[in-house]
Design an enzyme around this catalytic site. Structure first.
Site, PDB file in Angstrom:
ATOM      1  N   PHE A  15       0.845  -1.199   0.000  1.00  0.00           N
ATOM      2  CA  PHE A  15       0.000   0.000   0.000  1.00  0.00           C
ATOM      3  C   PHE A  15       0.875   1.241   0.000  1.00  0.00           C
ATOM      4  O   PHE A  15       1.902   1.301   0.658  1.00  0.00           O
ATOM      5  CB  PHE A  15      -0.877  -0.005   1.261  1.00  0.00           C
ATOM      6  N   ARG A  37       8.283  -9.765   7.859  1.00  0.00           N
ATOM      7  CA  ARG A  37       8.245  -8.505   8.596  1.00  0.00           C
ATOM      8  C   ARG A  37       7.264  -7.561   7.916  1.00  0.00           C
ATOM      9  O   ARG A  37       7.304  -7.410   6.680  1.00  0.00           O
ATOM     10  CB  ARG A  37       9.630  -7.834   8.617  1.00  0.00           C
ATOM     11  N   GLU A  38       6.400  -6.961   8.712  1.00  0.00           N
ATOM     12  CA  GLU A  38       5.481  -5.943   8.195  1.00  0.00           C
ATOM     13  C   GLU A  38       6.059  -4.587   8.562  1.00  0.00           C
ATOM     14  O   GLU A  38       6.300  -4.315   9.744  1.00  0.00           O
ATOM     15  CB  GLU A  38       4.097  -6.135   8.834  1.00  0.00           C
ATOM     16  N   ALA A  76       2.219  19.096  17.053  1.00  0.00           N
ATOM     17  CA  ALA A  76       3.064  18.186  16.269  1.00  0.00           C
ATOM     18  C   ALA A  76       2.491  18.039  14.877  1.00  0.00           C
ATOM     19  O   ALA A  76       1.335  18.386  14.642  1.00  0.00           O
ATOM     20  CB  ALA A  76       3.131  16.817  16.951  1.00  0.00           C
ATOM     21  N   GLU A  96      -0.979  25.420  14.482  1.00  0.00           N
ATOM     22  CA  GLU A  96      -1.842  24.772  15.474  1.00  0.00           C
ATOM     23  C   GLU A  96      -2.181  25.669  16.655  1.00  0.00           C
ATOM     24  O   GLU A  96      -3.234  25.514  17.268  1.00  0.00           O
ATOM     25  CB  GLU A  96      -1.203  23.468  15.971  1.00  0.00           C
ATOM     26  N   GLU A 119       8.747   5.887  11.663  1.00  0.00           N
ATOM     27  CA  GLU A 119       8.483   7.282  12.018  1.00  0.00           C
ATOM     28  C   GLU A 119       9.537   7.798  12.993  1.00  0.00           C
ATOM     29  O   GLU A 119       9.723   7.243  14.082  1.00  0.00           O
ATOM     30  CB  GLU A 119       7.101   7.457  12.673  1.00  0.00           C
ATOM     31  N   GLU A 140      -6.900  25.539   7.829  1.00  0.00           N
ATOM     32  CA  GLU A 140      -8.371  25.518   7.869  1.00  0.00           C
ATOM     33  C   GLU A 140      -8.970  24.111   7.964  1.00  0.00           C
ATOM     34  O   GLU A 140     -10.122  23.969   8.358  1.00  0.00           O
ATOM     35  CB  GLU A 140      -8.968  26.263   6.656  1.00  0.00           C
ATOM     36  N   GLU A 142      -7.650  21.792   9.869  1.00  0.00           N
ATOM     37  CA  GLU A 142      -7.152  21.210  11.106  1.00  0.00           C
ATOM     38  C   GLU A 142      -8.053  21.715  12.234  1.00  0.00           C
ATOM     39  O   GLU A 142      -8.259  22.917  12.366  1.00  0.00           O
ATOM     40  CB  GLU A 142      -5.707  21.663  11.325  1.00  0.00           C
TER      41      GLU A 142
END
Lengths: 186, 186
Positions: A15, A37-38, A76, A96, A119, A140, A142
């Site tokens: 994906f 492994r994923e 974040a 934010e 990540e 706008e 968020e």
């Protein structure tokens, strides 16, 4: 440390989305056996510990679809393509919270979930906050509530699991440590 | 906080693996617009801060396929189906390090990546470690080096990015905070 390495035999892309990519890899373990492994690939992220001039912590309350609930977190966001982490942290803080920081510095970076995802999050502390005049810089699409709390209030939110994520838990510990070692703020 | 909620319009399961499931969801934002969310479902995990009788921290060095590199981390692992976090933490500590703890207590739980995944990690501190006689309990398909280090040594590893993950960074701050507030160990 070669005795720990898992060699890739085959790699299949399952994906590719807006945010993440998912791969399934056949690997050869150090003992010669094979396993699967994923792996989730992620663009990386930044987070900011924003401290107001009167020593409060700025937090954002937002809905997290992955959890189907609202969480309170330090500001974040994901790195945009080609964006430097420092610039990204400035941008996320402004978008934010509507604050701009007079000083911002990197304190640590860490992988959030090395067992299945790449990540990497870069964490900054921002001080000398100035409120921006134009709210136009707010994203706008968020939807966040901005909160300003003392460290004690934030620690109570952690206890009640309103704050419930790794980077924000780390940020609260960072502020506690700073306080007991004699640094000012929050 | 209903003004923050994103309603699911459609949910598609893209992948279901050994560890993670991936969904793509069409959501309605609070302003009525629609957007897509990529969501990773994960069984959850435990991690342990193991402290030896002479005050050292037990760490494991292992290969992380998602990062294509070796990391040094506190012992951790996924929850097995139906397993209680406390039992899981005991099991992971034994399997990865060969130590059994006389006392173990929960210190915090947190989501690691709330932006895209629901992995929740439960963190414990383990003390009064006893070396197990039989290495049979070690997982034969798990390849780890076990290290015993002082807090100073661990902090140097963090600086050199050998330690580079959220839970272990949190653990080191926890130990620093414990030390400066007068608690013993590490």
């Amino acid at each position: 440390m070669d005795h720990l390495v898992e060699k890739t035999i085959r790699k299949e892309k399952i994906f590719s989305g807006k945010v993440v990519q998912l791969y399934v890899e056949d690997v050869q373990l150090p003992n010669g056996k094979t396993s699967k492994r994923e792996v989730i690939k992620h663009p990386g992220a930044v987070a900011v510990i924003p401290i107001t001039k009167d020593g409060k912590l700025v937090l954002v309350r937002q809905y997290r679809k992955a959890l189907e609930r609202v969480l309170v977190e330090i500001p974040a966001g994901k790195l945009e393509k080609g964006e430097e982490p420092f610039a990204s942290a400035q941008r996320e803080l402004e978008e934010e919270t509507g604050y701009r920081a007079q000083s911002m510095r990197h304190i640590v970076s860490f992988y959030t979930s090395p067992g299945f995802a790449d990540e990497l999050i870069h964490l900054y502390v921002a001080e000398g906050l100035e409120k921006l005049e134009d709210a136009a810089s707010l994203d706008e699409d968020e939807f966040v509530d901005v909160l300003e709390v003392t460290l004690e209030e934030a620690l109570k939110m952690l206890e009640k699991q309103e704050i419930y994520d790794a980077k924000t838990a780390y940020a609260l510990q960072y502020l506690q440590l700073r306080r007991v070692t004699g640094e000012k703020h929050a």
